[in-house]
Design an enzyme around this catalytic site. Structure first.
Site, PDB file in Angstrom:
ATOM      1  N   GLY A 110     -12.935  28.804 -47.640  1.00  0.00           N
ATOM      2  CA  GLY A 110     -11.988  29.942 -48.047  1.00  0.00           C
ATOM      3  C   GLY A 110     -11.593  30.648 -46.905  1.00  0.00           C
ATOM      4  N   GLU A 133     -16.010  21.936 -49.138  1.00  0.00           N
ATOM      5  CA  GLU A 133     -16.234  22.050 -50.835  1.00  0.00           C
ATOM      6  C   GLU A 133     -17.035  21.066 -51.114  1.00  0.00           C
ATOM      7  OE1 GLU A 133     -13.314  23.005 -49.185  1.00  0.00           O
ATOM      8  OE2 GLU A 133     -13.136  24.919 -49.731  1.00  0.00           O
TER       9      GLU A 133
END
Ligand code: CO8
Length: 257
Positions: A110, A133
């Site tokens: 993020g 991720e």
């Protein structure tokens, strides 16, 4: 709203937002998104501000979404958390003024998605970039699957997204993920210099460059050229910014915006 995570200062037309949760490497939680939405709204209303800069405190820019907050979410809550971040980062792109990411350290998951929502990325030699991720059995949720390939091309995007490789600033520069790399001690000085340079240009022209280039990037070429011609024309005429800029050039003086 009282800011607990963001520190905001405004000086000489530049708004500086520092993400200050170094104990969690500035990981993005719900509170961060609430504060960032508020900061974007407030700064957008302040017509003195010409450029916004985002950086992180400590050794990270942002080390990703807050894994501790995400771990217990169900599927719907996961999608909701994804949409919240997507909206916040999209609103950076929709801000009229330019937004610069000053990437001081880790920009992961993020965090890299936040940097990609900014218009320009300047990195310290200490910065590290990655989309980790898949290490967590996840995919990006704040639009890296969409923005990364648009910024660096499909091959490098798929490589980063699939391998979770963490790359350094020079590699990020090579693939076009950042625009400039500087020594850590001078990062903020360099970023402020760039911000002030942009802030000294025709303010309407800078806003229109952002809007037309960003909109054009997502639209058909012919339609983008039409948009450009319309907006080009809007800067002409009596009392316009273009008239002042061109007159100042011909009269060998500084423009009075
Ligand atoms: N979330 C929560 N806490 C974090 C995060 C994070 N992303 N990153 C670091 N922290 C915390 C650590 O848990 C640690 O806390 P504590 O001291 O309480 O143990 C503290 O920050 C310091 O971190 P480290 O001790 O790990 O520091 P190191 O220097 O040893 O390592 C790293 C630095 C390599 C950056 C390491 O912290 C790391 O790998 N962090 C996680 C990176 C990561 O996987 N990021 C991606 C997260 S997922 C994501 O961003 C998806 C975005 C889309 C979400 C969509 C919503 C559904």
């Amino acid at each position: 709203m009282e800011y607990k995570i963001l520190e905001i200062s405004i000086s000489e037309g530049i708004a500086l937002i520092t993400i200050n949760r170094p104990e969690a490497l500035n990981a993005l939680n719900t509170r961060f998104f609430q504060e960032m939405d508020e900061a974007i709204a407030t700064i957008s209303k302040n017509h003195e501000v010409k450029v916004m800069v985002i950086t992180g405190s400590g050794k990270a820019f942002v080390a990703g979404a807050d894994i501790a907050e995400m771990v217990d979410k169900n599927s719907d809550e996961g999608s909701d958390f994804s949409r919240i971040g997507q909206n916040t980062f999209r609103s950076l792109e929709k801000m009229k003024i330019p937004v610069i990411a000053a990437i001081n350290g880790f920009a992961l998951g993020g965090g890299l998605e936040l940097a990609m929502g900014c218009d320009i990325r300047i990195a310290s030699t200490k910065a590290k970039f990655g989309q980790p991720e898949v290490n967590l059995g996840l995919i990006p949720g704040y639009a890296a699957t969409q923005r990364l390939s648009r910024l660096v091309g499909l091959g490098d995007a798929l490589y980063l997204l699939m391998s979770a490789d963490m790359i350094g600033a020079e590699d990020a520069l090579r693939i076009g993920l950042v625009q400039k790399v500087v020594e850590p001690e001078v990062l903020m000085e360099e970023v402020m210099k760039i911000a002030k340079t942009i802030a000294s240009k025709g303010p309407m022209a800078v806003k229109k460059v952002k809007a037309v280039t960003r909109q054009g990037f997502l639209m058909d070429f012919e339609k983008g050229c039409e948009l450009e011609a319309d907006q080009f024309g809007s800067l002409f005429g009596k009392g316009s910014e273009g008239e002042e800029g061109m007159k100042a050039f011909l009269e060998k003086r500084k423009p009075n915006w």
